[in-house]
Design a protein around this motif. Structure first.
Motif, mmCIF file in Angstrom:
data_model
loop_
_atom_site.group_PDB
_atom_site.id
_atom_site.type_symbol
_atom_site.label_atom_id
_atom_site.label_comp_id
_atom_site.label_asym_id
_atom_site.label_seq_id
_atom_site.Cartn_x
_atom_site.Cartn_y
_atom_site.Cartn_z
ATOM 1 N N GLY A 164 26.317 34.986 27.889
ATOM 2 C CA GLY A 164 25.990 33.594 28.155
ATOM 3 C C GLY A 164 24.613 33.510 28.775
ATOM 4 N N THR A 165 24.195 32.297 29.073
ATOM 5 C CA THR A 165 22.867 32.106 29.650
ATOM 6 C C THR A 165 22.808 32.534 31.108
ATOM 7 O OG1 THR A 165 23.444 29.813 30.153
ATOM 8 C CG2 THR A 165 22.222 30.217 28.104
ATOM 9 N N ASN A 166 23.971 32.653 31.746
ATOM 10 C CA ASN A 166 23.969 33.043 33.160
ATOM 11 C C ASN A 166 24.872 34.256 33.436
ATOM 12 O OD1 ASN A 166 26.477 31.821 32.907
ATOM 13 N ND2 ASN A 166 26.370 30.818 34.901
ATOM 14 N N GLY A 167 25.113 35.049 32.403
ATOM 15 C CA GLY A 167 25.920 36.236 32.606
ATOM 16 C C GLY A 167 26.663 36.675 31.368
ATOM 17 N N VAL A 168 27.720 37.443 31.596
ATOM 18 C CA VAL A 168 28.472 38.024 30.494
ATOM 19 C C VAL A 168 29.962 37.942 30.809
ATOM 20 C CG1 VAL A 168 28.303 40.374 31.423
ATOM 21 C CG2 VAL A 168 28.657 40.049 28.986
ATOM 22 N N VAL A 169 30.769 37.800 29.744
ATOM 23 C CA VAL A 169 32.217 37.749 29.887
ATOM 24 C C VAL A 169 32.816 38.938 29.145
ATOM 25 C CG1 VAL A 169 34.316 36.433 29.340
ATOM 26 C CG2 VAL A 169 32.237 35.221 30.053
ATOM 27 N N HIS A 170 33.774 39.611 29.815
ATOM 28 C CA HIS A 170 34.570 40.666 29.198
ATOM 29 C C HIS A 170 36.018 40.180 29.268
ATOM 30 C CE1 HIS A 170 31.079 43.280 29.381
ATOM 31 N NE2 HIS A 170 31.013 43.116 30.690
ATOM 32 N N VAL A 171 36.688 40.095 28.154
ATOM 33 C CA VAL A 171 38.072 39.615 28.099
ATOM 34 C C VAL A 171 39.013 40.767 28.426
ATOM 35 C CG1 VAL A 171 39.842 38.560 26.634
ATOM 36 C CG2 VAL A 171 37.430 37.902 26.358
ATOM 37 N N ILE A 172 39.944 40.509 29.344
ATOM 38 C CA ILE A 172 40.908 41.543 29.758
ATOM 39 C C ILE A 172 42.339 41.062 29.502
ATOM 40 C CG2 ILE A 172 39.386 42.695 31.394
ATOM 41 C CD1 ILE A 172 40.748 41.132 33.657
ATOM 42 N N ASP A 173 43.252 42.023 29.421
ATOM 43 C CA ASP A 173 44.639 41.688 29.057
ATOM 44 C C ASP A 173 45.591 41.577 30.243
ATOM 45 O OD1 ASP A 173 44.972 44.339 29.782
ATOM 46 O OD2 ASP A 173 45.950 44.959 27.914
ATOM 47 N N ALA A 174 45.053 41.524 31.452
ATOM 48 C CA ALA A 174 45.910 41.385 32.645
ATOM 49 C C ALA A 174 45.147 40.621 33.723
ATOM 50 C CB ALA A 174 46.332 42.752 33.171
ATOM 51 N N VAL A 175 45.897 39.996 34.600
ATOM 52 C CA VAL A 175 45.295 39.320 35.751
ATOM 53 C C VAL A 175 45.137 40.368 36.853
ATOM 54 C CG1 VAL A 175 45.587 37.514 37.494
ATOM 55 C CG2 VAL A 175 46.336 37.120 35.117
ATOM 56 N N LEU A 176 43.935 40.432 37.416
ATOM 57 C CA LEU A 176 43.666 41.371 38.508
ATOM 58 C C LEU A 176 44.050 40.717 39.824
ATOM 59 C CD1 LEU A 176 40.102 42.455 37.296
ATOM 60 C CD2 LEU A 176 42.277 43.616 36.841
ATOM 61 N N LEU A 177 44.831 41.400 40.617
ATOM 62 C CA LEU A 177 45.254 40.847 41.899
ATOM 63 C C LEU A 177 44.647 41.655 43.030
ATOM 64 C CD1 LEU A 177 48.979 40.149 40.999
ATOM 65 C CD2 LEU A 177 47.100 38.496 41.111
ATOM 66 N N PRO A 178 43.944 40.961 43.927
ATOM 67 C CA PRO A 178 43.303 41.673 45.052
ATOM 68 C C PRO A 178 44.356 42.247 45.997
ATOM 69 C CG PRO A 178 42.948 39.297 45.237
ATOM 70 C CD PRO A 178 43.698 39.538 43.974
ATOM 71 N N ASN A 179 43.951 43.218 46.810
ATOM 72 C CA ASN A 179 44.875 43.847 47.770
ATOM 73 C C ASN A 179 45.166 42.906 48.916
ATOM 74 O OD1 ASN A 179 44.747 46.132 46.192
ATOM 75 N ND2 ASN A 179 42.987 46.932 47.312
#
Length: 179
Positions: A164-179
């Motif tokens: 994109g004009t302000n970065g990049v997207v990588h599509v992932i198959d899971a939601v990341l949950l912080p600790n």
């Protein structure tokens, strides 16, 4: 006088013969085509626009809106977004997404979403096995690469380098949950 008539007749015949022997060239018609130039305004295609334009990211878009992060992620950046699909959100325990989207859970939702964003423009070729990247919420993600498959904290990258004009997207198959 007779010579004058003969001379006049000879000149007339010569002039007629000359005129008749000249080819008349067809006139060429040239057509002028007027081309109107249209100035195409370049519309920003931010990381948010990429998600909004994807039918696989409607849950993510709703979450970004609920968290009030649209303006931030539409800003200058650059941002690298690890974008979970609708299926990734659906795989969370039942009711989790609905609970997170409630206004009283905005801080928790913001923490989860900013855990999916890294400052900078990190293309897939920039990632290396064992690499640790710091997210916008201050926690880290670990990259693993095996047999060409890139994983981010155990989530598989299923599409990479959506620029994109302000970065990049990588599509992932899971939601990341912080600790």
């Amino acid at each position: 006088m007779k010579n004058l008539r003969l001379l006049s007749l000879a000149l007339a015949a010569a002039a007629t013969s000359f005129v008749m022997s000249c080819e008349s060239k067809p006139t060429e018609e040239t057509e002028t085509v007027v081309v109107e130039e249209t100035v195409v305004e370049e519309v920003p295609n931010t990381v948010v626009d990429i998600a909004v334009g994807s039918p696989d990211h409607t849950t993510l878009v709703a979450a970004v809106q609920a968290a009030g992060l649209v303006e931030t992620l539409s800003g200058d950046g650059p941002f690298t977004v690890f974008a979970p699909t609708n299926a990734a959100f659906a795989a969370l325990p039942e009711g989790t997404v609905d609970t997170l989207l409630k206004p009283e859970n905005k801080d928790q939702l913001t923490g989860i979403l900013t855990y999916h964003v890294v400052a900078g423009n990190v293309m897939s070729g920039d990632l290396s096995d064992g690499q640790v990247v710091t997210t916008l919420n201050g926690q880290t993600l670990t990259v693993s690469i095996k047999d060409g498959v890139v994983m981010i904290n155990g989530a598989k990258v299923v599409a990479a380098d959506l620029a994109g004009t302000n970065g990049v997207v990588h599509v992932i198959d899971a939601v990341l949950l912080p600790n």
